[in-house]
Design a protein around this motif. Sequence first.
Motif, PDB file in Angstrom:
ATOM      1  N   ASN A 127       0.870  -1.295   0.046  1.00  0.00           N
ATOM      2  CA  ASN A 127       0.175   0.132   0.074  1.00  0.00           C
ATOM      3  C   ASN A 127       0.928   1.158   0.001  1.00  0.00           C
ATOM      4  O   ASN A 127       0.710   1.989   0.851  1.00  0.00           O
ATOM      5  N   ILE A 128       1.601   1.299  -0.808  1.00  0.00           N
ATOM      6  CA  ILE A 128       2.795   2.346  -0.857  1.00  0.00           C
ATOM      7  C   ILE A 128       2.363   3.762  -1.533  1.00  0.00           C
ATOM      8  O   ILE A 128       1.754   3.608  -2.579  1.00  0.00           O
ATOM      9  N   VAL A 129       2.431   4.873  -0.756  1.00  0.00           N
ATOM     10  CA  VAL A 129       2.033   6.225  -1.390  1.00  0.00           C
ATOM     11  C   VAL A 129       3.333   6.481  -1.946  1.00  0.00           C
ATOM     12  O   VAL A 129       4.356   6.692  -1.225  1.00  0.00           O
ATOM     13  N   HIS A 130       3.255   6.622  -3.467  1.00  0.00           N
ATOM     14  CA  HIS A 130       4.405   7.071  -4.045  1.00  0.00           C
ATOM     15  C   HIS A 130       4.653   8.561  -4.059  1.00  0.00           C
ATOM     16  O   HIS A 130       5.657   9.077  -3.888  1.00  0.00           O
ATOM     17  N   ARG A 131       3.782   9.389  -3.788  1.00  0.00           N
ATOM     18  CA  ARG A 131       3.734  10.882  -3.660  1.00  0.00           C
ATOM     19  C   ARG A 131       2.554  11.530  -3.054  1.00  0.00           C
ATOM     20  O   ARG A 131       1.380  10.870  -3.257  1.00  0.00           O
ATOM     21  N   THR A 132       2.814  12.478  -2.467  1.00  0.00           N
ATOM     22  CA  THR A 132       1.578  13.057  -2.040  1.00  0.00           C
ATOM     23  C   THR A 132       1.800  14.826  -1.965  1.00  0.00           C
ATOM     24  O   THR A 132       2.721  15.143  -1.925  1.00  0.00           O
ATOM     25  N   TYR A 133       0.655  15.299  -2.698  1.00  0.00           N
ATOM     26  CA  TYR A 133       0.583  16.807  -2.996  1.00  0.00           C
ATOM     27  C   TYR A 133      -0.247  17.342  -1.907  1.00  0.00           C
ATOM     28  O   TYR A 133      -1.628  17.030  -1.788  1.00  0.00           O
ATOM     29  N   GLU A 134       0.187  18.404  -1.260  1.00  0.00           N
ATOM     30  CA  GLU A 134      -0.778  19.268  -0.381  1.00  0.00           C
ATOM     31  C   GLU A 134      -1.356  20.435  -1.152  1.00  0.00           C
ATOM     32  O   GLU A 134      -0.623  21.154  -1.645  1.00  0.00           O
ATOM     33  N   ASN A 135      -2.725  19.816  -1.162  1.00  0.00           N
ATOM     34  CA  ASN A 135      -3.400  20.990  -2.131  1.00  0.00           C
ATOM     35  C   ASN A 135      -4.040  22.440  -1.218  1.00  0.00           C
ATOM     36  O   ASN A 135      -4.134  23.260  -1.803  1.00  0.00           O
ATOM     37  N   GLY A 136      -4.302  22.202  -0.096  1.00  0.00           N
ATOM     38  CA  GLY A 136      -4.617  23.442   0.772  1.00  0.00           C
ATOM     39  C   GLY A 136      -6.129  23.621   0.768  1.00  0.00           C
ATOM     40  O   GLY A 136      -6.804  24.574   1.468  1.00  0.00           O
ATOM     41  N   ALA A 137      -6.811  22.816   0.247  1.00  0.00           N
ATOM     42  CA  ALA A 137      -8.183  22.870   0.133  1.00  0.00           C
ATOM     43  C   ALA A 137      -8.822  21.417  -0.287  1.00  0.00           C
ATOM     44  O   ALA A 137      -8.013  20.587  -1.185  1.00  0.00           O
ATOM     45  N   PRO A 138     -10.078  21.108   0.216  1.00  0.00           N
ATOM     46  CA  PRO A 138     -10.779  19.653  -0.200  1.00  0.00           C
ATOM     47  C   PRO A 138     -10.585  19.629  -1.641  1.00  0.00           C
ATOM     48  O   PRO A 138     -11.128  20.674  -2.604  1.00  0.00           O
ATOM     49  N   VAL A 139     -10.209  18.269  -2.092  1.00  0.00           N
ATOM     50  CA  VAL A 139     -10.060  18.240  -3.741  1.00  0.00           C
ATOM     51  C   VAL A 139     -11.232  17.536  -4.155  1.00  0.00           C
ATOM     52  O   VAL A 139     -11.941  16.595  -3.503  1.00  0.00           O
ATOM     53  N   ASN A 140     -11.964  18.156  -5.158  1.00  0.00           N
ATOM     54  CA  ASN A 140     -13.122  17.495  -5.823  1.00  0.00           C
ATOM     55  C   ASN A 140     -12.850  16.784  -6.964  1.00  0.00           C
ATOM     56  O   ASN A 140     -13.843  15.810  -7.349  1.00  0.00           O
ATOM     57  N   ASP A 141     -11.871  16.862  -7.876  1.00  0.00           N
ATOM     58  CA  ASP A 141     -11.853  15.929  -9.027  1.00  0.00           C
ATOM     59  C   ASP A 141     -10.223  16.118  -9.220  1.00  0.00           C
ATOM     60  O   ASP A 141      -9.584  17.230  -8.963  1.00  0.00           O
ATOM     61  N   VAL A 142      -9.511  14.913  -9.823  1.00  0.00           N
ATOM     62  CA  VAL A 142      -8.498  14.905 -10.225  1.00  0.00           C
ATOM     63  C   VAL A 142      -8.366  14.177 -11.679  1.00  0.00           C
ATOM     64  O   VAL A 142      -9.114  12.980 -11.690  1.00  0.00           O
ATOM     65  N   ILE A 143      -7.730  14.592 -12.539  1.00  0.00           N
ATOM     66  CA  ILE A 143      -7.240  13.622 -13.848  1.00  0.00           C
ATOM     67  C   ILE A 143      -6.116  13.574 -14.032  1.00  0.00           C
ATOM     68  O   ILE A 143      -5.082  14.373 -13.904  1.00  0.00           O
ATOM     69  N   VAL A 144      -5.463  12.694 -14.916  1.00  0.00           N
ATOM     70  CA  VAL A 144      -4.111  12.356 -15.298  1.00  0.00           C
ATOM     71  C   VAL A 144      -3.936  12.889 -16.809  1.00  0.00           C
ATOM     72  O   VAL A 144      -4.844  12.564 -17.663  1.00  0.00           O
ATOM     73  N   HIS A 145      -3.172  13.785 -17.115  1.00  0.00           N
ATOM     74  CA  HIS A 145      -3.055  14.421 -18.517  1.00  0.00           C
ATOM     75  C   HIS A 145      -2.705  13.229 -19.537  1.00  0.00           C
ATOM     76  O   HIS A 145      -2.004  12.257 -19.030  1.00  0.00           O
ATOM     77  N   PRO A 146      -3.107  13.274 -20.697  1.00  0.00           N
ATOM     78  CA  PRO A 146      -2.824  12.164 -21.442  1.00  0.00           C
ATOM     79  C   PRO A 146      -1.443  12.071 -21.821  1.00  0.00           C
ATOM     80  O   PRO A 146      -0.740  10.869 -22.030  1.00  0.00           O
ATOM     81  N   ASN A 147      -0.199  13.234 -21.344  1.00  0.00           N
ATOM     82  CA  ASN A 147       1.037  12.841 -21.549  1.00  0.00           C
ATOM     83  C   ASN A 147       1.633  12.112 -20.516  1.00  0.00           C
ATOM     84  O   ASN A 147       2.851  11.638 -20.125  1.00  0.00           O
ATOM     85  N   GLN A 148       0.820  11.761 -19.533  1.00  0.00           N
ATOM     86  CA  GLN A 148       1.208  10.999 -18.190  1.00  0.00           C
ATOM     87  C   GLN A 148       2.261  11.622 -17.461  1.00  0.00           C
ATOM     88  O   GLN A 148       2.554  10.946 -16.381  1.00  0.00           O
ATOM     89  N   GLY A 149       2.427  12.824 -17.556  1.00  0.00           N
ATOM     90  CA  GLY A 149       3.392  13.571 -16.790  1.00  0.00           C
ATOM     91  C   GLY A 149       2.865  14.536 -15.932  1.00  0.00           C
ATOM     92  O   GLY A 149       3.644  15.238 -15.083  1.00  0.00           O
TER      93      GLY A 149
END
Length: 328
Positions: A127-149
């Motif tokens: 169950n490894i978390v590879h990375r965590t981003y601190e957004n500073g506000a509740p997140v409603n949606d997240v998508i991966v760009h087609p470039n995968q980067g």
Amino acid sequence: MPTTSTGSKSNPARHDMSVILVTGSYDHEIRFWEAWSGICSRTIARTGESGQVNRLAISNDKRFLGAAIHKKIHIYDIGSASSDPILVLDKHTNNVTSIAFNSEGQWLASGSEDSTIRIWDLRSPGNIVHRTYENGAPVNDVIVHPNQGELISCDQAGSIKQWELTDNLCSHELTPAGDVPIRSISLASDGSCLVAGNNKGQCYVWKVNDESTSLPRFQAVTRFLAHNKYLTRCLLSPDAKYLATCSADTTVKIWSISPGYDFKQEKILVGHQRWVWDCAFSADSAYLVTASSDHTARLWEMASGETVRQYNGHHKAAVCCALHDGAS
């Protein structure tokens, strides 16, 4: 999507695994459906477990179903009959609102009301978390760009952010309507256009320019009022010719998109009795699946705007759906 199960009277139709259609509900159940017959072919009942199902995602290779269930993410083997997840990702401390697989199904991005975005390495044991981003506000949606980067997220504070996976930072931020929460975002399959919808029913559109040009990364091109009530989801079709918007007003609106980014209302899909929470396009952009608080999901034909199948079985609000009928 037009593929159907084949069979005869002596050899009944079997579930066509080329079309994977799944819904999740406040009744805690996840249901798999035969798209054309409307029959529920499998139920993950989660008996005795608490936690509503918030979002669903299917990996590109059709192997895995990701389900955001309260604070956790369950990963299910689609080919298995087991109701037990093969992985449970449990580092978020509040509702998980959004999940997205990368194109190869090796990692998963998630956004949560705990104000973080996490990237999970699905190949790592434990169950490894590879990375965590601190957004500073509740997140409603997240998508991966087609470039995968890159990831793009939106939040309760009214921000849209682009996160760089290589540099581990937020490289761009947009606040199109001040602090009005941005509910949903959608990026064209070629990465050329970004649409965001907010709590007041407004949609905002940006042309996404290549980083190598001198133009701004996100170039605002238009905005329009999609619904007079709360907007729950906006989704660009795979061919990027249409936008679907779902709303608390019980309707789904279909907007055609011209090459010059002019959005014209084409159809209003009417039939749901309560809030419409989620939608998913077929790979050929000819059909749309929707999930509603009226306990049902529907399959709509885009050309006619008519319901061609209704999926009955949930006994509370159906709030999320996922469809994968393309090549795996």
